[in-house]
Scaffold this active site. Structure first.
Site, PDB file in Angstrom:
ATOM      1  N   ARG A  39      36.718  47.383  43.305  1.00  9.38           N
ATOM      2  CA  ARG A  39      37.965  47.198  42.553  1.00  9.38           C
ATOM      3  C   ARG A  39      38.684  45.942  43.051  1.00  9.38           C
ATOM      4  O   ARG A  39      38.453  45.477  44.152  1.00  9.38           O
ATOM      5  CB  ARG A  39      38.895  48.399  42.699  1.00  9.38           C
ATOM      6  N   ASP A  48      49.852  52.855  48.481  1.00  9.47           N
ATOM      7  CA  ASP A  48      49.207  54.142  48.155  1.00  9.47           C
ATOM      8  C   ASP A  48      49.386  55.188  49.245  1.00  9.47           C
ATOM      9  O   ASP A  48      49.661  56.350  48.974  1.00  9.47           O
ATOM     10  CB  ASP A  48      47.728  53.977  47.763  1.00  9.47           C
ATOM     11  N   GLY A 144      37.425  42.978  50.937  1.00 10.47           N
ATOM     12  CA  GLY A 144      38.593  43.613  50.330  1.00 10.47           C
ATOM     13  C   GLY A 144      38.361  44.030  48.891  1.00 10.47           C
ATOM     14  O   GLY A 144      39.302  44.226  48.133  1.00 10.47           O
ATOM     15  N   SER A 146      36.505  46.767  48.149  1.00  9.41           N
ATOM     16  CA  SER A 146      36.193  48.201  48.180  1.00  9.41           C
ATOM     17  C   SER A 146      34.722  48.532  48.073  1.00  9.41           C
ATOM     18  O   SER A 146      34.335  49.489  47.399  1.00  9.41           O
ATOM     19  CB  SER A 146      36.950  48.962  47.090  1.00  9.41           C
ATOM     20  N   ASP A 191      41.408  53.053  46.287  1.00  7.37           N
ATOM     21  CA  ASP A 191      40.090  52.468  46.041  1.00  7.37           C
ATOM     22  C   ASP A 191      39.154  53.476  45.373  1.00  7.37           C
ATOM     23  O   ASP A 191      38.426  53.147  44.434  1.00  7.37           O
ATOM     24  CB  ASP A 191      39.468  51.996  47.362  1.00  7.37           C
TER      25      ASP A 191
HETATM   26  C1  GLA Z   1      42.750  49.283  51.561  1.00  7.40           C
HETATM   27  C2  GLA Z   1      42.852  50.790  51.515  1.00  7.40           C
HETATM   28  C3  GLA Z   1      43.666  51.233  50.298  1.00  7.40           C
HETATM   29  C4  GLA Z   1      44.993  50.495  50.219  1.00  7.40           C
HETATM   30  C5  GLA Z   1      44.805  48.992  50.396  1.00  7.40           C
HETATM   31  C6  GLA Z   1      46.110  48.249  50.495  1.00  7.40           C
HETATM   32  O1  GLA Z   1      42.006  48.820  50.490  1.00  7.40           O
HETATM   33  O2  GLA Z   1      41.577  51.367  51.473  1.00  7.40           O
HETATM   34  O3  GLA Z   1      43.835  52.640  50.343  1.00  7.40           O
HETATM   35  O4  GLA Z   1      45.902  51.003  51.145  1.00  7.40           O
HETATM   36  O5  GLA Z   1      44.038  48.695  51.546  1.00  7.40           O
HETATM   37  O6  GLA Z   1      46.812  48.323  49.306  1.00  7.40           O
END
Ligand code: GLA
Length: 459
Positions: A39, A48, A144, A146, A191
């Site tokens: 994502r 979140d 970053g 996911s 995510d």
């Molecule tokens: C990571 C975490 C998410 C979220 C983001 C920041 O991706 O896995 O749960 O907290 O950082 O928005």
């Protein structure tokens, strides 16, 4: 179960290739293929885990798994990427993790989620069959985007499919929401929810507690550019520590605000917001300013809250209490963290409206403001991410920001499709051209599209 329309041609071909490999060892068993996308988050960063909304898209890059059930409880994993070696473990009520940083922990995290969830519905581990699975992950790692959630979600779905366990997508998203806690990151559920619930051409306005999604149509002609800084945002190391620290800081800020306002049962900032009609970030931040110093120690926080220090740690860290280390020699930054989360929440609501109405300038300005807040109040940016964001803007983007946890990883920029090449070109000349050629050629920098969420097919 045969929703192949969610699979693009390349993904299907990859799944078939994996299935052929599996068939070579497992003749005539049922084979399932699972896909789960990564994502990018358009806005709503580090909100979140405070139970506040986010607005990501699932992207057109996914992890694919081909899997077949076995007659016993052993799980055999292979990864097409030789960098990740094969693993074998047994299904159990509580699966012990591998050492920190092991790729297969994300598989175990997904399995543990299924085991706990279906366990509560009377499906014991003695009823679960093991499986053989081959993983082909095409979401860039440590960027970053996911990749870990894509692996966790696809693994959970693989275990469910091979054991005939079914439920709705929302329930599965909820089930895996806290799966990163298994690997020692106190992450929220964004995510996994994005990977499960993605929709082609739509952004997802996701609310938590309880989890629910509103679809926001991507305006025609708008494009999302994603560009990897190549700065490693490796959540198994330093970033995990910084991330968990932010979770604790936000939780303490929430409790102090809750106490000052006389609210009940406040654990996270979302509990504050949900109890105040017409809340504003400004007013809540003012309350915090009036009730505590900008930064506090654990001891000072527990005095303000009138609880003993140990129980405060216990309440916030819960089940990960013994696995997570927060360096307590550094003060906890409560004011700036709360200010980011609360103003970011206001931006999410405005952004959902702006995007739905196709107001790209406004959406871009909100993304810029999000980046500034992540940089100034959340300390989640880096000089390289800041530079990339500037180049994207100079290249003509409406707005740009880091996406995901930050501390490295990717930026995203919002442009018109027709202008995306100019944005990419500016990043190419000002950023990638200055890196070592081999590294730069590996770096993802491209348009991404909002794609469908995870699903399973039988091959
Ligand atoms: C990571 C975490 C998410 C979220 C983001 C920041 O991706 O896995 O749960 O907290 O950082 O928005």
């Amino acid at each position: 179960m045969n929703a192949t329309e969610n699979w693009d041609r390349d993904e299907l071909a990859r799944a078939e290739a994996l299935a052929t490999e599996l068939r070579a060892s497992k003749r005539s068993t049922k084979i399932f293929a699972v896909r789960a996308p990564g994502r990018v988050n358009l806005i709503g960063e580090h909100t979140d885990y405070s139970g506040l909304p986010v607005m990501p898209i699932a992207i057109d890059r996914s992890t694919i798994i081909a899997t077949a059930a076995r007659d016993e409880s052993m799980v055999a994993l292979r990864n097409v990427n030789a960098h990740f070696s094969a693993r074998e473990f047994r299904i159990a009520a509580s699966i012990p993790p591998y050492p920190t940083g092991d790729w297969a922990n994300y598989v175990k995290a997904g399995f543990q989620g299924v085991i706990d969830h279906f366990g509560k519905r009377g499906v014991g581990t003695d009823q679960l069959r093991g499986l053989e699975m081959i993983v082909d992950g095409r979401v860039p790692t440590a960027a970053g985007l996911s990749s870990s959630a894509a692996l966790t979600v696809s693994s959970a779905l693989a275990l469910m499919a091979t054991n005939g366990l079914t439920q709705g997508a929302l329930e599965t998203a909820q089930m895996v929401a806290r799966s990163e806690w298994y690997v020692g990151t106190m992450a929220g559920g964004m995510d996994q929810a994005a990977s499960m619930l993605g929709r082609r051409d739509h952004a997802l306005l996701i609310h938590f507690d309880p989890l629910r999604v509103t679809l926001v149509k991507m305006p025609p002609g708008a494009a999302i550019v994603v560009a990897d800084s190549l700065e490693i945002a490796d959540k198994a190391g330093r970033v995990r520590e910084e991330y968990n620290r932010r979770v604790v800081e936000c939780a303490i800020a929430a409790r102090i605000i809750g106490k000052a306002l006389g609210l009940e049962n406040v654990r996270v900032l979302g509990d504050v917001v949900r109890q105040i009609e017409n809340w504003s970030a400004h007013d809540i931040v003012e309350t915090l300013v009036g009730s505590a110093p900008e930064r506090v120690s654990f001891a000072a926080a527990s005095r303000i809250l009138n609880v003993d220090e140990e129980s405060l740690r216990e309440e916030i860290l819960g089940e990960v209490r013994n696995r997570i280390v927060i360096d307590e020699t550094r003060p906890l930054e409560i004011l700036r963290r709360a200010r980011h989360v609360l103003t970011e929440t206001e931006r999410v609501y405005l952004a959902a409206k702006a995007l739905a109405a196709g107001r790209l300038e406004e959406m871009g300005a909100l993304m810029d403001a999000s980046h500034q807040s992540l940089r100034n109040d959340f300390d989640a940016s880096t000089p390289r991410l800041d530079a990339m964001v500037t180049y994207a803007r100079e290249g003509g983007a409406f707005g740009a920001r880091l996406t995901g946890a930050g501390f490295g990883g990717c930026i995203i920029a919002l442009t018109r499709e027709a202008d995306a090449a100019a944005v990419l070109d500016r990043l190419e000349r000002n950023y990638y051209a200055k890196l070592e050629a081999e590294a730069a050629s590996r770096a993802l920098h491209t348009i991404v599209h909002a794609g469908p969420g995870a699903n399973v097919i039988e091959l």
